[in-house]
Write an enzyme that holds these catalytic residues in place. Structure first.
Site, short mmCIF file in Angstrom:
data_model
loop_
_atom_site.label_atom_id
_atom_site.label_comp_id
_atom_site.label_asym_id
_atom_site.label_seq_id
_atom_site.Cartn_x
_atom_site.Cartn_y
_atom_site.Cartn_z
N SER A 10 7.11 22.88 -19.59
CA SER A 10 6.54 21.89 -20.50
C SER A 10 5.05 22.05 -20.74
O SER A 10 4.54 21.66 -21.78
CB SER A 10 6.80 20.48 -19.96
OG SER A 10 8.18 20.27 -19.83
N THR A 11 4.32 22.61 -19.79
CA THR A 11 2.88 22.80 -19.97
C THR A 11 2.54 24.26 -19.75
O THR A 11 3.26 24.99 -19.07
CB THR A 11 2.06 21.94 -18.99
OG1 THR A 11 2.28 22.42 -17.65
CG2 THR A 11 2.44 20.47 -19.07
#
Length: 184
Positions: A10-11
């Site tokens: 996600s990051t």
């Protein structure tokens, strides 16, 4: 038949290596990886490329079901699309597959729990931010320059001193100086 993997973090700070290792150990011949992309997004460059690459008889593998997505409806639509194209699906750590009625039912149940987990996380984050605001704390990164330094930056700029030099004097970046000169 090809075993094709898909991984997602996600990051950009997260490392997909755990997923990549598990997919390779499960026999993935090729792995598509999205970096810094939320599972709630339906548009993901590497997932789109992966879906284009898959052919009838292939198996799409993910490390865990929530890597495919966090929205139950979207994931179930993806799996339905794969099934219609003659492509199988397998979640390595969950032991889920699209083979058989029980596998499809378990996928639906697991996706509902993945979406629930994401929604609870969002609720907790919002509640935490609201509690912090009620106690006078503001979220986000701390200011690099206080009000006095911002006034000093405007004063120095008025005297004709360059922005990079002001940044050196105040111990901050050129971008920070510009931000405070613009009144932020």
């Amino acid at each position: 038949m090809a075993l094709i993997g898909y991984a997602r973090v996600s990051t950009t700070e997260q490392d997909p290596q755990l997923q990549l290792d598990a997919l390779k150990a499960a026999g993935a011949e090729r792995i598509f990886t999205d970096h810094g992309v939320s599972g709630s997004k339906t548009e993901r460059p590497e997932l789109d490329a992966c879906l284009d690459h898959l052919r009838k008889g292939d198996v799409l593998m993910v490390w865990k079901l929530d890597r495919l997505g966090r929205n139950t409806v979207h994931v179930l639509q993806l799996i339905e699309e794969l099934t219609e194209r003659g492509i199988k699906f397998r979640s390595v750590t969950d032991g889920l597959t699209t083979e058989g009625a029980m596998g499809k039912a378990m996928l639906t149940i697991m996706m509902a729990f993945a979406e629930l987990e994401r929604n609870v996380m969002i609720e907790r984050t919002k509640a935490g931010l609201a509690a912090a605001a009620a106690n006078g704390r503001k979220g986000g990164r701390p200011r690099k320059v206080d009000d006095a330094d911002a006034a000093k930056a405007r004063e120095l700029k008025g005297k004709g001193i360059s922005v990079p030099d002001i940044g050196k004097m105040l111990g901050c970046s050129r971008a920070t100086v510009y931000r405070y000169l613009s009144g932020e």
